[in-house]
Design an enzyme around this catalytic site. Structure first.
Site, short mmCIF file in Angstrom:
data_model
loop_
_atom_site.label_atom_id
_atom_site.label_comp_id
_atom_site.label_asym_id
_atom_site.label_seq_id
_atom_site.Cartn_x
_atom_site.Cartn_y
_atom_site.Cartn_z
N ASP A 57 0.87 -1.06 -0.08
CA ASP A 57 -0.01 0.07 0.19
C ASP A 57 0.94 1.24 0.17
O ASP A 57 1.94 1.47 0.70
CB ASP A 57 -0.75 -0.14 1.38
N ILE A 58 0.60 2.20 -0.90
CA ILE A 58 1.28 3.40 -1.11
C ILE A 58 1.08 4.28 0.17
O ILE A 58 2.09 4.92 0.37
CB ILE A 58 0.85 4.25 -2.16
N HIS A 89 -10.15 -4.99 -3.44
CA HIS A 89 -8.74 -5.30 -2.83
C HIS A 89 -8.95 -5.51 -1.67
O HIS A 89 -9.87 -5.11 -0.75
CB HIS A 89 -7.88 -3.64 -3.00
N HIS A 134 -7.00 -5.57 2.21
CA HIS A 134 -5.89 -4.93 2.62
C HIS A 134 -5.30 -6.21 3.74
O HIS A 134 -6.10 -6.77 4.32
CB HIS A 134 -6.35 -3.75 3.81
N ASN A 154 -13.05 -3.17 2.24
CA ASN A 154 -13.87 -2.00 2.06
C ASN A 154 -14.72 -2.04 0.88
O ASN A 154 -14.19 -2.08 0.02
CB ASN A 154 -13.23 -0.70 2.39
N GLU A 162 -12.33 3.54 -1.62
CA GLU A 162 -11.77 4.56 -2.26
C GLU A 162 -11.39 4.16 -3.60
O GLU A 162 -11.62 5.10 -4.70
CB GLU A 162 -10.51 5.22 -1.60
N VAL A 163 -11.08 2.93 -3.96
CA VAL A 163 -10.61 2.55 -5.24
C VAL A 163 -11.93 1.25 -5.53
O VAL A 163 -11.74 0.44 -5.04
CB VAL A 163 -9.24 1.98 -5.18
P1 AMP Z 1 -9.98 1.62 0.18
O1 AMP Z 1 -10.08 2.89 1.08
O2 AMP Z 1 -10.19 0.32 0.76
O3 AMP Z 1 -10.53 1.61 -1.00
O4 AMP Z 1 -8.21 1.67 0.12
C1 AMP Z 1 -7.78 1.96 -1.13
C2 AMP Z 1 -5.99 1.66 -0.58
O5 AMP Z 1 -5.43 1.81 -1.91
C3 AMP Z 1 -5.38 2.86 0.29
O6 AMP Z 1 -4.86 2.27 1.36
C4 AMP Z 1 -4.39 3.63 -0.62
O7 AMP Z 1 -3.27 4.00 0.08
C5 AMP Z 1 -4.09 2.44 -1.64
N1 AMP Z 1 -3.53 3.39 -2.88
C6 AMP Z 1 -4.09 4.02 -3.59
N2 AMP Z 1 -3.28 4.18 -4.63
C7 AMP Z 1 -2.28 3.46 -4.71
C8 AMP Z 1 -0.94 3.11 -5.46
N3 AMP Z 1 -1.00 3.46 -6.59
N4 AMP Z 1 -0.26 2.19 -5.10
C9 AMP Z 1 -0.48 1.56 -3.96
N5 AMP Z 1 -1.70 1.54 -3.08
C10 AMP Z 1 -2.47 2.69 -3.33
#
Ligand code: AMP
Length: 120
Positions: free
Chosen positions: A34-35, A105, A107, A92, A100-101
């Site tokens: 995770d970034i 995914h 975690h 999530n 967010e994405v």
């Molecule tokens: P969520 O809130 O569960 O959708 O988490 C999205 C996660 O993606 C967050 O923990 C971010 O830090 C992570 N994230 C976003 N962009 C990147 C990226 N380019 N590389 C790695 N992790 C990312």
């Protein structure tokens, strides 16, 4: 649930358009750091298929995709050395969970006491 957006950042990682710190890969899944880590160990495990969230994956994934994703979870936990101390698997899904994405995914977090599962 919204339709899958092929321009999400994890789709771009899967296409090789954006780099990632790869931890593990198999035919059906990719794991990377995770970034913005929330714990000493914080990895993400994603299916290579286009699934918005866990319900979408459950409805549409093949048995091989399900097996591949969970094999990647296990391999990543082993690679990060988290089994002994304990770790947490989080997915999530949607707005209440602050996803967010919009690409499924998991975690994987560990390396410290993670506290209660949810804030009160
Ligand atoms: P969520 O809130 O569960 O959708 O988490 C999205 C996660 O993606 C967050 O923990 C971010 O830090 C992570 N994230 C976003 N962009 C990147 C990226 N380019 N590389 C790695 N992790 C990312």
């Amino acid at each position: 649930m919204a339709a899958y957006d092929s321009n999400n950042i994890f789709a771009k990682i899967l296409r090789g358009e954006i780099p990632c710190d790869k931890l593990f890969e198999n035919e059906h899944a990719l794991a990377f750091s995770d970034i913005n880590p929330q714990a000493p160990a914080h990895a993400l495990v994603i299916p290579k298929g286009s699934y918005v969230d866990a319900a979408d994956f459950a409805a549409g994934a093949t048995a091989a995709e399900v097996a591949g994703l969970f094999a990647a979870v296990g391999a990543t936990v082993a690679k990060l050395g988290l089994a002994e101390g304990g770790w947490r698997l989080i997915a999530n899904c949607g707005s209440n969970a602050h996803q967010e994405v919009p690409h499924l995914h998991f975690h994987i977090v560990g390396g410290r006491d993670l506290g209660a599962m949810l804030p009160k």
